[in-house]
Design a protein around this motif. Structure first.
Motif, PDB file in Angstrom:
ATOM      1  N   UNK A 345     -52.079 -27.308  99.117  1.00  0.00           N
ATOM      2  CA  UNK A 345     -52.578 -28.351 100.017  1.00  0.00           C
ATOM      3  C   UNK A 345     -54.035 -28.110 100.388  1.00  0.00           C
ATOM      4  N   UNK A 346     -54.391 -26.844 100.589  1.00  0.00           N
ATOM      5  CA  UNK A 346     -55.775 -26.530 100.950  1.00  0.00           C
ATOM      6  C   UNK A 346     -56.741 -26.863  99.821  1.00  0.00           C
ATOM      7  N   UNK A 347     -56.382 -26.518  98.580  1.00  0.00           N
ATOM      8  CA  UNK A 347     -57.270 -26.771  97.444  1.00  0.00           C
ATOM      9  C   UNK A 347     -57.379 -28.262  97.151  1.00  0.00           C
ATOM     10  N   UNK A 348     -56.249 -28.955  97.144  1.00  0.00           N
ATOM     11  CA  UNK A 348     -56.275 -30.402  96.876  1.00  0.00           C
ATOM     12  C   UNK A 348     -57.092 -31.132  97.941  1.00  0.00           C
ATOM     13  N   UNK A 349     -56.912 -30.756  99.195  1.00  0.00           N
ATOM     14  CA  UNK A 349     -57.677 -31.381 100.276  1.00  0.00           C
ATOM     15  C   UNK A 349     -59.165 -31.122 100.101  1.00  0.00           C
ATOM     16  N   UNK A 350     -59.530 -29.886  99.744  1.00  0.00           N
ATOM     17  CA  UNK A 350     -60.944 -29.545  99.569  1.00  0.00           C
ATOM     18  C   UNK A 350     -61.570 -30.335  98.428  1.00  0.00           C
ATOM     19  N   UNK A 351     -60.874 -30.442  97.303  1.00  0.00           N
ATOM     20  CA  UNK A 351     -61.418 -31.178  96.158  1.00  0.00           C
ATOM     21  C   UNK A 351     -61.550 -32.668  96.463  1.00  0.00           C
ATOM     22  N   UNK A 352     -60.529 -33.228  97.098  1.00  0.00           N
ATOM     23  CA  UNK A 352     -60.572 -34.653  97.431  1.00  0.00           C
ATOM     24  C   UNK A 352     -61.690 -34.956  98.424  1.00  0.00           C
ATOM     25  N   UNK A 353     -61.798 -34.125  99.457  1.00  0.00           N
ATOM     26  CA  UNK A 353     -62.849 -34.349 100.458  1.00  0.00           C
ATOM     27  C   UNK A 353     -64.228 -34.063  99.882  1.00  0.00           C
ATOM     28  N   UNK A 354     -64.334 -33.079  98.974  1.00  0.00           N
ATOM     29  CA  UNK A 354     -65.619 -32.819  98.338  1.00  0.00           C
ATOM     30  C   UNK A 354     -66.100 -33.998  97.528  1.00  0.00           C
ATOM     31  N   UNK A 355     -65.191 -34.585  96.727  1.00  0.00           N
ATOM     32  CA  UNK A 355     -65.561 -35.761  95.938  1.00  0.00           C
ATOM     33  C   UNK A 355     -65.848 -36.955  96.838  1.00  0.00           C
ATOM     34  N   UNK A 356     -65.024 -37.139  97.866  1.00  0.00           N
ATOM     35  CA  UNK A 356     -65.262 -38.252  98.792  1.00  0.00           C
ATOM     36  C   UNK A 356     -66.568 -38.115  99.543  1.00  0.00           C
ATOM     37  N   UNK A 357     -66.881 -36.898  99.993  1.00  0.00           N
ATOM     38  CA  UNK A 357     -68.154 -36.683 100.676  1.00  0.00           C
ATOM     39  C   UNK A 357     -69.343 -36.923  99.775  1.00  0.00           C
ATOM     40  N   UNK A 358     -69.215 -36.565  98.486  1.00  0.00           N
ATOM     41  CA  UNK A 358     -70.307 -36.816  97.535  1.00  0.00           C
ATOM     42  C   UNK A 358     -70.550 -38.311  97.345  1.00  0.00           C
ATOM     43  N   UNK A 359     -69.466 -39.069  97.286  1.00  0.00           N
ATOM     44  CA  UNK A 359     -69.609 -40.526  97.147  1.00  0.00           C
ATOM     45  C   UNK A 359     -70.287 -41.114  98.384  1.00  0.00           C
ATOM     46  N   UNK A 360     -69.835 -40.698  99.563  1.00  0.00           N
ATOM     47  CA  UNK A 360     -70.432 -41.205 100.805  1.00  0.00           C
ATOM     48  C   UNK A 360     -71.913 -40.818 100.879  1.00  0.00           C
ATOM     49  N   UNK A 361     -72.223 -39.563 100.579  1.00  0.00           N
ATOM     50  CA  UNK A 361     -73.609 -39.113 100.641  1.00  0.00           C
ATOM     51  C   UNK A 361     -74.502 -39.820  99.640  1.00  0.00           C
ATOM     52  N   UNK A 362     -73.979 -40.049  98.439  1.00  0.00           N
ATOM     53  CA  UNK A 362     -74.783 -40.731  97.417  1.00  0.00           C
ATOM     54  C   UNK A 362     -75.052 -42.177  97.804  1.00  0.00           C
ATOM     55  N   UNK A 363     -74.028 -42.861  98.275  1.00  0.00           N
ATOM     56  CA  UNK A 363     -74.226 -44.246  98.732  1.00  0.00           C
ATOM     57  C   UNK A 363     -75.230 -44.280  99.878  1.00  0.00           C
ATOM     58  N   UNK A 364     -75.152 -43.310 100.755  1.00  0.00           N
ATOM     59  CA  UNK A 364     -76.060 -43.275 101.902  1.00  0.00           C
ATOM     60  C   UNK A 364     -77.512 -43.127 101.464  1.00  0.00           C
ATOM     61  N   UNK A 365     -77.819 -42.118 100.632  1.00  0.00           N
ATOM     62  CA  UNK A 365     -79.244 -41.919 100.311  1.00  0.00           C
ATOM     63  C   UNK A 365     -79.765 -43.007  99.368  1.00  0.00           C
ATOM     64  N   UNK A 366     -78.871 -43.630  98.581  1.00  0.00           N
ATOM     65  CA  UNK A 366     -79.297 -44.791  97.792  1.00  0.00           C
ATOM     66  C   UNK A 366     -79.664 -45.955  98.714  1.00  0.00           C
ATOM     67  N   UNK A 367     -78.870 -46.150  99.755  1.00  0.00           N
ATOM     68  CA  UNK A 367     -79.153 -47.223 100.711  1.00  0.00           C
ATOM     69  C   UNK A 367     -80.458 -46.968 101.450  1.00  0.00           C
ATOM     70  N   UNK A 368     -80.735 -45.716 101.813  1.00  0.00           N
ATOM     71  CA  UNK A 368     -81.982 -45.391 102.497  1.00  0.00           C
ATOM     72  C   UNK A 368     -83.181 -45.703 101.610  1.00  0.00           C
ATOM     73  N   UNK A 369     -83.122 -45.304 100.356  1.00  0.00           N
ATOM     74  CA  UNK A 369     -84.237 -45.571  99.450  1.00  0.00           C
ATOM     75  C   UNK A 369     -84.416 -47.071  99.215  1.00  0.00           C
ATOM     76  N   UNK A 370     -83.323 -47.811  99.125  1.00  0.00           N
ATOM     77  CA  UNK A 370     -83.414 -49.259  98.946  1.00  0.00           C
ATOM     78  C   UNK A 370     -84.067 -49.914 100.161  1.00  0.00           C
ATOM     79  N   UNK A 371     -83.641 -49.523 101.342  1.00  0.00           N
ATOM     80  CA  UNK A 371     -84.228 -50.096 102.557  1.00  0.00           C
ATOM     81  C   UNK A 371     -85.697 -49.717 102.697  1.00  0.00           C
TER      82      UNK A 371
END
Length: 589
Positions: A345-371
């Motif tokens: 459970x610890x490893x699966x949670x870490x991998x899922x949250x790591x990938x999810x955080x990367x998606x959120x962070x990438x969308x965020x900095x792309x939006x900042x550069x666009x604005x």
């Protein structure tokens, strides 16, 4: 007769040793060995050298001096001389100068550690004073002024938030025209990430860069914009450290003084960040990670990490031991009980949250550069076409792009905050209410607002999240507020703002997957997504882990949560590279 036999025996032994010495002298490796040994001899051991015959001394001296330019130089070029970098000539000069110097490496380390401690205490005092002023200005705008207006008969409504933030945007626009030059975190990263030249030397002079930075940051944070003072503190501390290095070394342009300037720049950044956040080890690691695009520290960490830690510890000692000895130690964010957590459970949670955080962070900095492209793309052309026209006075300032853009952002964020007041400020003071899913009322936090100001909230900040959509709204609106402030060039940090945005998104995902995710995983998922989101944007995975771990309360089962948080933090950085080669900061090569 006995004395004669003893003297003869000693003479024979002496001749035998001298013959052995002369044999060694003809060894091909002797010139290098001799130079190093002679250079490192202590005063006591040089007496043995003085007992040699004049012929032996001359052999050693002539052999050593004739080989300094060839075998020794090639040997030095292969060695990793303390200080790192530089050409072969620089390294040879460094070695020969160190041979002739009377100071030892330990003495040099002692000097730089003393200077780092001094820088740490100075920047800590600066950070402490800044923090106290910021607390008073925030309370004045959001507590004392509404109370004063109420006493005078005015009715306070949620529209006060919009008016106040619009006024803050106007102030920022006007100050941006007056407080020149401006210096923000992206400038710090761009300068210190240079590897082919001395980036620290590119830092501006302390005056007027430091007061301009602190004033703009103070106004930004006071009026509730979603960027924090942590990045300005890093920049301010770096400016102070570099200014002291220039003063102590009289603007010397040698490579050694340049390296000292870089070291003290990081020491200043670590000291000021420690003073503001109260986390001693996270400050130096964050400063050194921030200036490298990969999931590692700057190459300067070889020399700068030790002094930066010393500066951080000195800052902590000054604040907790002298200035505020009665203040409590330890973190205060509580994530809930984990109870039983399996390895899977610890490893699966870490991998899922790591990938999810990367998606959120990438969308965020792309939006900042666009604005940013939308807001500032035509800035150069407009200013260039109007530079020949002499439209002076206040009207030209009010019609400038800085004032217009920042005022519009103030109005926009003010309208958003009217309906989502929990998303105001940089998030450190109110982080607990999203960490536990609004179990802690927003009004009871450090940056909480009165019921009159939060009456129009779409998501009640003092009531636990009623649905996954309610939690998602808070997280997405927070990301939008941060992006607008960053794109509008409001000086501020994004560490705690991104922590704040990720926490309700984690609660939203947990609510949607409640049939799959056990309740014991909830605290781990929240902290892991917070770590991955922030690390994927700033590329600071290790310091992010330290910040979250050291800021958590004693009730948090950090030993169970930490493995997942570490893994998700690094996975967030690595997966964000896969998603986009661009990053939030512009790193120099």
């Amino acid at each position: 007769h006995t004395n004669h036999r003893t003297t003869k025996s000693n003479t024979h032994a002496h001749n035998t040793k001298r013959q052995a010495t002369m044999k060694v002298l003809h060894c091909k490796k002797l010139p290098i060995i001799t130079c190093i040994l002679v250079a490192t001899l202590s005063p006591q051991r040089t007496n043995a050298f003085n007992t040699l015959s004049p012929h032996s001394k001359s052999c050693i001296s002539s052999t050593a001096s004739s080989s300094l330019s060839s075998p020794l130089t090639s040997c030095v070029n292969k060695l990793h001389i303390r200080g790192g970098g530089g050409s072969s000539a620089d390294r040879s000069t460094l070695l020969t100068s160190s041979i002739s110097s009377t100071s030892t490496p330990k003495e040099n380390d002692g000097i730089i550690f003393q200077q780092a401690a001094t820088v740490g205490m100075i920047t800590a005092a600066m950070g402490y004073i800044y923090g106290r002023i910021l607390d008073q200005t925030v309370r004045s705008i959001w507590n004392r002024v509404p109370q004063f207006l109420t006493q005078k008969g005015f009715i306070i409504t949620p529209s006060y938030i919009t008016y106040a933030m619009a006024l803050g945007g106007l102030f920022m626009g006007l100050l941006s025209k007056i407080c020149k030059p401006t210096y923000i975190a992206s400038d710090f990263v761009s300068a210190l990430s240079k590897t082919k030249e001395d980036g620290a030397a590119l830092l501006p002079n302390l005056i007027p860069a430091l007061p301009n930075l602190l004033i703009l940051s103070l106004v930004t944070s006071t009026f509730g914009f979603s960027v924090g003072p942590e990045a300005p503190m890093v920049c301010a501390g770096g400016l102070v450290g570099m200014a002291l290095a220039r003063r102590w070394y009289n603007d010397d342009d040698t490579s050694s003084s340049s390296r000292v300037g870089e070291v003290l720049t990081y020491a200043g950044a670590a000291g000021s960040l420690t003073a503001f956040m109260g986390i001693p080890l996270a400050g130096p690691i964050f400063a050194l990670e921030l200036t490298r695009a990969s999931a590692g520290m700057s190459p300067a960490a070889y020399q700068a990490l030790g002094p930066a830690v010393v500066a951080s510890v000195a800052a902590l000692v000054l604040l907790r031991g002298i200035i505020a000895p009665a203040s409590t130690m330890g973190g205060h964010f509580t994530y809930g009980l984990v109870q039983t957590l399996s390895g899977r459970a610890a490893i699966v949670t870490a991998l899922a949250c790591g990938a999810g955080g990367a998606v959120i962070g990438t969308v965020f900095h792309k939006a900042v550069h666009l604005l940013k492209d939308i807001m500032w793309k035509q800035k150069t052309q407009v200013e260039g076409s109007s530079s020949s026209k002499t439209t002076g006075g206040m009207l030209s300032i009010l019609l400038s792009r800085d004032v217009i853009v920042k005022t519009l952002i103030g109005i926009t964020v003010g309208i958003i905050s009217r309906f989502y007041p929990a998303t105001m400020f940089w998030g450190e003071g109110s982080l607990q209410c999203v960490v536990d899913g609004h179990q802690t009322a927003f009004a009871s936090t450090k940056h909480g607002l009165s019921a009159a100001l939060t009456a129009a909230a779409n998501v009640n900040p003092s009531v636990p999240f009623q649905s996954a959509w309610a939690a998602a709204q808070v997280g997405l609106v927070k990301l939008l507020s941060i992006a607008l402030a960053c794109a509008g060039k409001f000086p501020g940090g994004i560490i705690f703002p991104l922590f704040f945005a990720a926490a309700p998104l984690a609660h939203s995902a947990i609510s949607l997957l409640s049939t799959i995710i056990p309740a014991s995983v909830s605290p781990v998922a929240v902290m892991s997504l917070m770590a991955a989101t922030q690390a994927s944007v700033t590329r600071t995975p290790l310091s992010t882990v330290f910040m979250l771990a050291l800021s958590s309360s004693s009730a948090t089962e950090i030993s169970k949560m930490l493995p997942s948080v570490i893994l998700s933090s690094y996975v967030g950085v690595w997966f964000s590279w896969y998603l986009s080669k661009e990053s939030y900061y512009d790193y120099s090569k």
